[in-house]
Design a protein around this motif. Structure first.
Motif, PDB file in Angstrom:
ATOM      1  N   TYR A 392     117.681  49.998  66.722  1.00 47.20           N
ATOM      2  CA  TYR A 392     117.851  50.800  67.937  1.00 47.20           C
ATOM      3  C   TYR A 392     117.423  52.226  67.602  1.00 47.20           C
ATOM      4  CZ  TYR A 392     119.799  53.760  71.516  1.00 47.20           C
ATOM      5  OH  TYR A 392     119.914  54.703  72.500  1.00 47.20           O
ATOM      6  N   PRO A 393     116.571  52.830  68.404  1.00 40.28           N
ATOM      7  CA  PRO A 393     115.904  52.247  69.571  1.00 40.28           C
ATOM      8  C   PRO A 393     114.656  51.464  69.166  1.00 40.28           C
ATOM      9  CG  PRO A 393     115.320  54.555  69.364  1.00 40.28           C
ATOM     10  CD  PRO A 393     116.325  54.282  68.273  1.00 40.28           C
ATOM     11  N   SER A 397     115.375  45.926  71.179  1.00 35.09           N
ATOM     12  CA  SER A 397     116.794  46.262  71.221  1.00 35.09           C
ATOM     13  C   SER A 397     117.359  46.084  72.618  1.00 35.09           C
ATOM     14  CB  SER A 397     117.001  47.716  70.779  1.00 35.09           C
ATOM     15  OG  SER A 397     118.319  48.143  71.069  1.00 35.09           O
ATOM     16  N   LEU A 399     120.126  47.296  73.527  1.00 33.19           N
ATOM     17  CA  LEU A 399     120.692  48.599  73.876  1.00 33.19           C
ATOM     18  C   LEU A 399     119.634  49.495  74.498  1.00 33.19           C
ATOM     19  CD1 LEU A 399     122.923  49.222  70.724  1.00 33.19           C
ATOM     20  CD2 LEU A 399     123.497  48.031  72.855  1.00 33.19           C
ATOM     21  N   SER A 400     118.418  49.467  73.925  1.00 34.06           N
ATOM     22  CA  SER A 400     117.319  50.247  74.501  1.00 34.06           C
ATOM     23  C   SER A 400     116.989  49.741  75.898  1.00 34.06           C
ATOM     24  CB  SER A 400     116.078  50.156  73.612  1.00 34.06           C
ATOM     25  OG  SER A 400     116.281  50.796  72.374  1.00 34.06           O
ATOM     26  N   SER A 428     127.652  51.739  73.131  1.00 34.45           N
ATOM     27  CA  SER A 428     126.902  50.558  72.676  1.00 34.45           C
ATOM     28  C   SER A 428     127.717  49.283  72.854  1.00 34.45           C
ATOM     29  CB  SER A 428     126.489  50.716  71.209  1.00 34.45           C
ATOM     30  OG  SER A 428     127.614  50.940  70.375  1.00 34.45           O
ATOM     31  N   ILE A 551     123.977  50.428  64.580  1.00 35.42           N
ATOM     32  CA  ILE A 551     123.791  51.070  65.879  1.00 35.42           C
ATOM     33  C   ILE A 551     124.806  52.192  66.047  1.00 35.42           C
ATOM     34  CG2 ILE A 551     122.794  49.054  67.012  1.00 35.42           C
ATOM     35  CD1 ILE A 551     125.576  48.402  68.126  1.00 35.42           C
ATOM     36  N   ILE A 555     124.871  55.467  73.276  1.00 31.68           N
ATOM     37  CA  ILE A 555     123.427  55.381  73.471  1.00 31.68           C
ATOM     38  C   ILE A 555     123.032  56.127  74.733  1.00 31.68           C
ATOM     39  CG2 ILE A 555     123.116  53.241  72.179  1.00 31.68           C
ATOM     40  CD1 ILE A 555     123.303  51.690  74.827  1.00 31.68           C
TER      41      ILE A 555
END
Length: 619
Positions: A392-393, A397, A399-400, A428, A551, A555
């Motif tokens: 990440y990023p 990902s 999360l991205s 996250s 991570i 985020i």
């Protein structure tokens, strides 16, 4: 700053027969074809050695969290766990018959957390209760002992549903040694009573006398009108002394508590003080890892993963331990939860494995999925998006994808603020499971992104200031580690297991090393590679360790291309409002921001973002 951790506090809260017949996982969309069983499509690695049977054996599940149709995606390691509860039920049936043929005992136990995890548990219609329908299928399995988990306690309605509808089916074998629920008694008065039984005593088919407890770790995130007594206090109770006073042939201690770094030794030592040599078998849970400990030479403690990924196996030669103080011969195994595993250990083929009983459970679950409309498709994911298997990023990902793409798009819909530059921030932990290439369905959305957080905003914050908020949230200097550790302990007490599970994955990745992983890549599929504290190898099937990337706690959206003095909207999830205001006021002194400066940014909730994005971009 320890602010990041402080804000997190608000989250709460058998040999192979006819290999060609069975070395595959079933197709991802079995539930769409209720009239037939899909033939396996994805090759799977079988176990590399038979199970070792003793005269006393136990099959263990824990932390199933609604994953009763197994893992249906085709990207590894998901096919490793592609069995469903019907397959497991057939496996248990065959194993019970093998135990009779071997003239040994075989028990089935579970360590809790039946709620919260997939659409089968969580996708109920308005007015329903979480896992009420999915638990009806667990009731059909021949569990000898089940214990309560913390996820049975977050919402009183769920606890009451367990107390009223599920517990009676276990006929005294559902245990909640240190957990009570407040209900109205026959006189209409409020009364605190155990959710299940505090303990149970029973005799096995081979005549062994068993005493069992069902213990929950020191959980503090339970709902009102439920009570969790600390483990230390529980072992001082009169009922506890009475429960363990008579010596059984073996203690089978089941509970939702990790076998390492928690309070099982407290229970173990209390029993050992009365019975210095009695065999003790412990079956734990909660931290979602594969783990094993031996507190002494006449005991073993096993923890068997999460999410219907792992089936635990323990065997013991108890007869050889009678009348002496010798160490007991134990084995343990972590089985990948799939038909290849089941057929190998039962010496069945894909044509002979299924039982009518198991098939009825599978079909019932498939029908439940249909009634909940879990196959409703938002779009088709073009690739895998993972939480920890990609950096990440990055483009891989989740999360991205979530914060840089899905959230900005979803919150822009019918939003008059859309033309104003904005920075979006969330935690996250908002993403609970990976998204895999292929159909992205209602079930996938409930699994990956379940939390119903609102997004708030503060308008007209200078970009130079707003751009410092995310680093401040994630900042924590070495001098603040002690305070952060304290908050991690508090998070643990409220049920947050991510830190420990991810530390386990990280250590697994570190042990594997990149060179070893590349050397093994041609032969093995991705999966768990377990190192624990018990002798011998625990994993039933050989795998290549999953890659792991750390991570941050928080985020943010992609960087804005604006000047420092450009006014922007600072958009964030609702539970961090107070802490974010504090950070914002610490970053500048031109304005004292208060709750009066905060407004709802969009009526769209966080759990809807991926679905809305998929509808727009993946069709």
């Amino acid at each position: 700053m320890i602010v990041a951790a402080a804000i997190l506090l608000g989250l709460a809260l058998r040999s192979a027969a006819c290999a060609g017949d069975h070395l595959h996982a079933r197709d991802a969309h079995t539930y769409e074809h209720l009239d037939k069983r899909e033939y396996p499509q994805v090759p799977l690695t079988p176990p590399y050695r038979p199970l070792v049977w003793g005269d006393f054996n136990v099959i263990h599940t824990t932390d199933t969290h609604g994953w009763l149709l197994g893992h249906q995606k085709l990207s590894f390691p998901e096919p490793d766990y592609s069995g469903d509860l019907g397959d497991f039920a057939s496996f248990v049936t065959h194993m019970k018959q093998i135990a009779i043929e071997k003239d040994v005992d075989l028990l089935l136990v579970d360590s809790g957390d039946l709620h919260d995890g997939t659409g089968l548990s969580d996708g109920y219609p308005p007015g329903g209760v979480d896992a009420h329908e999915s638990n009806k299928f667990l009731e059909r399995l021949p569990y000898d002992v089940m214990s309560i988990g913390n996820h049975e306690l977050y919402i009183y309605a769920n606890t009451y549903d367990m107390y009223t509808n599920f517990v009676p089916h276990l006929a005294g074998r559902y245990l909640s040694s240190n957990v009570n629920i407040t209900v109205f008694n026959s006189d209409g008065e409020a009364e605190s009573v155990p959710v299940g039984n505090r303990y149970t005593k029973f005799t096995t088919r081979k005549g062994r006398r068993i005493t069992s407890l069902g213990v929950l770790y020191d959980f503090t995130g339970n709902d009102v009108n439920t009570t969790v007594q600390t483990v230390a206090d529980m072992v001082t109770e009169q009922w506890f002394a009475e429960a363990i006073a008579e010596e059984p042939d073996v203690f089978v201690l089941v509970g939702h508590m990790p076998v390492s770094y928690d309070n099982w030794p407290t229970v173990f030592n209390a029993v050992r003080a009365v019975h210095p040599q009695t065999p003790i078998l412990v079956f734990g849970g909660h931290s979602h890892i594969r783990d094993c400990q031996q507190y002494d030479g006449r005991s073993m403690a096993l923890e068997s993963g999460r999410y219907m990924e792992t089936i635990g196996w323990m065997s013991a030669d108890l007869d050889a331990a009678k009348g002496n103080a010798n160490n007991i011969s134990f084995t343990r195994r972590y089985l990948d939860q799939n038909r290849v595993t089941y057929e190998y250990h039962t010496e069945m083929s894909n044509q002979t494995f299924d039982t009518a009983y198991g098939r009825s459970i599978t079909y019932g679950l498939q029908e439940l999925a249909v009634s909940f409309d879990l196959s409703y498709m938002y779009g088709t994911a073009p690739q895998d998006y993972t939480i920890n298997q990609n950096p990440y990023p990055s483009n891989g990902s989740l999360l991205s994808l979530f914060i840089a793409d899905a959230v900005p798009y979803a919150l822009s819909i019918n939003n008059t603020r859309d033309s104003t530059p904005a920075i979006f921030i969330t935690n996250s932990g908002s993403q609970r499971f990976n998204v895999f290439k292929g159909p992205f369905t209602k079930n996938d959305q409930l699994t990956a992104s379940p939390f119903t957080d609102s997004f708030l905003y503060i308008p007209d914050v200078s970009f130079s200031i707003a751009n410092q908020v995310l680093p401040a949230l994630n900042g924590a200097g070495a001098d603040e580690k002690r305070k952060r550790d304290e908050i991690e302990r508090e998070l643990w007490s409220r049920g947050v297991v991510d830190t420990r599970y991810r530390a386990w994955l990280e250590e697994m990745d570190r042990r594997a090393g990149m060179g070893r992983r590349e050397a093994m890549a041609g032969n093995l599929t991705l999966g768990y590679v377990t190192t624990d504290s018990c002798p011998g190898a625990g994993d039933d099937t050989l795998h290549m360790a999953l890659p792991y990337y750390s991570i941050p706690d928080f985020i943010g959206s992609s960087p804005l291309n604006v000047t420092d003095n450009t006014p922007v909207d600072l958009v964030f999830v609702d539970f961090i409002e107070t802490q974010l205001l504090g950070i914002l006021n610490g970053l500048q002194n031109g304005k004292n921001y208060t709750a009066a400066d905060v407004s709802l940014y969009s009526p769209t909730l966080a759990n809807a973002a991926l679905g809305l994005y998929a509808q727009a971009e993946w069709n």
